[in-house]
Design a protein around this motif. Structure first.
Motif, short mmCIF file in Angstrom:
data_model
loop_
_atom_site.label_atom_id
_atom_site.label_comp_id
_atom_site.label_asym_id
_atom_site.label_seq_id
_atom_site.Cartn_x
_atom_site.Cartn_y
_atom_site.Cartn_z
N VAL A 1 19.81 26.52 73.66
CA VAL A 1 20.78 26.41 74.75
C VAL A 1 22.19 26.39 74.19
CG1 VAL A 1 21.57 25.08 76.72
CG2 VAL A 1 19.13 25.17 76.18
N GLU A 2 23.03 27.31 74.69
CA GLU A 2 24.43 27.36 74.31
C GLU A 2 25.30 26.72 75.39
OE1 GLU A 2 22.74 31.55 73.21
OE2 GLU A 2 22.65 30.18 74.92
N SER A 3 26.46 26.23 74.99
CA SER A 3 27.41 25.68 75.93
C SER A 3 28.81 25.76 75.34
CB SER A 3 27.07 24.23 76.28
OG SER A 3 27.13 23.40 75.14
N GLY A 4 29.82 25.59 76.18
CA GLY A 4 31.19 25.51 75.72
C GLY A 4 32.06 26.70 76.01
N GLY A 5 31.50 27.76 76.58
CA GLY A 5 32.29 28.93 76.90
C GLY A 5 33.23 28.67 78.05
N GLY A 6 34.15 29.62 78.27
CA GLY A 6 35.09 29.50 79.35
C GLY A 6 36.21 30.49 79.23
N LEU A 7 37.24 30.28 80.05
CA LEU A 7 38.43 31.13 80.07
C LEU A 7 39.54 30.44 79.30
CD1 LEU A 7 40.05 33.56 81.15
CD2 LEU A 7 40.52 32.17 83.19
N VAL A 8 40.15 31.17 78.37
CA VAL A 8 41.22 30.61 77.56
C VAL A 8 42.29 31.68 77.33
CG1 VAL A 8 40.13 31.23 75.37
CG2 VAL A 8 41.74 29.32 75.45
N GLN A 9 43.53 31.24 77.19
CA GLN A 9 44.63 32.17 76.92
C GLN A 9 44.64 32.60 75.46
OE1 GLN A 9 48.11 29.98 78.29
NE2 GLN A 9 48.03 31.07 80.25
N PRO A 10 45.20 33.77 75.17
CA PRO A 10 45.33 34.19 73.78
C PRO A 10 46.03 33.11 72.95
CG PRO A 10 45.85 36.01 75.21
CD PRO A 10 45.70 34.80 76.11
N GLY A 11 45.52 32.87 71.75
CA GLY A 11 46.05 31.83 70.89
C GLY A 11 45.40 30.48 71.09
N GLY A 12 44.60 30.35 72.12
CA GLY A 12 43.94 29.10 72.42
C GLY A 12 42.68 28.89 71.61
N SER A 13 41.98 27.81 71.91
CA SER A 13 40.78 27.43 71.17
C SER A 13 39.64 27.06 72.10
CB SER A 13 41.07 26.23 70.26
OG SER A 13 42.06 26.52 69.29
N LEU A 14 38.43 27.29 71.62
CA LEU A 14 37.21 26.86 72.28
C LEU A 14 36.23 26.40 71.23
CD1 LEU A 14 36.51 29.62 74.99
CD2 LEU A 14 37.11 27.23 75.43
N ARG A 15 35.34 25.51 71.63
CA ARG A 15 34.29 25.04 70.74
C ARG A 15 32.95 25.27 71.42
NH1 ARG A 15 34.05 21.82 66.25
NH2 ARG A 15 32.14 20.58 65.90
N LEU A 16 32.13 26.13 70.83
CA LEU A 16 30.80 26.42 71.34
C LEU A 16 29.76 25.55 70.63
CD1 LEU A 16 30.85 30.34 71.45
CD2 LEU A 16 31.70 28.71 73.15
N SER A 17 28.73 25.18 71.37
CA SER A 17 27.65 24.39 70.81
C SER A 17 26.32 25.04 71.10
CB SER A 17 27.66 22.97 71.39
OG SER A 17 28.84 22.27 71.03
N CYS A 18 25.39 24.89 70.18
CA CYS A 18 24.04 25.42 70.32
C CYS A 18 23.07 24.32 69.92
CB CYS A 18 23.84 26.65 69.44
SG CYS A 18 22.14 27.28 69.40
N ALA A 19 22.10 24.07 70.78
CA ALA A 19 21.09 23.05 70.51
C ALA A 19 19.70 23.67 70.56
CB ALA A 19 21.19 21.92 71.53
#
Length: 117
Positions: free
Chosen positions: A5-23
């Motif tokens: 199962v993956e999680s953490g995706g979304g909409l972000v502006q250029p230059g921004g950050s996201l953290r994805l997780s996989c369990a």
């Protein structure tokens, strides 16, 4: 078997950050390696980053210096820290888990990452 199962995706502006997780979860298994792949519209699925149970990592050239993959063996999880995101990073990101003694990897359903202003 093995559920991913993956999680953490979304909409972000250029230059921004996201953290994805996989369990990964299941009865009994030992992970050989876990990897993040992505697939953009109209394109083939490609490897982004991977990590072994021993902590060895590798990255696609396009994300080196911006993305960091890390894992927690005790929790059977892997994370992908994505910094300095670009519009070309937009894709569905999938986690793949390989276990000792099994030829085929296990895929999650994916999480959407959209980088747009």
């Amino acid at each position: 078997q093995v559920q991913v199962v993956e999680s953490g995706g979304g909409l972000v502006q250029p230059g921004g950050s996201l953290r994805l997780s996989c369990a990964a979860s299941g009865r009994m298994f030992s992970i050989s390696n876990m990897g993040w792949y992505r697939q953009a519209p109209g394109k083939q699925r490609e490897l982004v980053a991977a990590i072994t149970s021993g902590g060895s990592t590798n990255y696609a050239d396009s994300v080196k210096g911006r993305f960091t993959i890390s894992g927690d063996n005790a929790k059977n999880t892997v994370n992908l820290q994505m910094n300095s995101l670009k519009p070309e990073d937009t894709a569905v990101y999938y986690c793949n888990v390989r276990v000792i003694g099994r030829a085929q990897g296990y895929w999650g359903q994916g999480t959407q990452v959209t980088v747009s202003s």
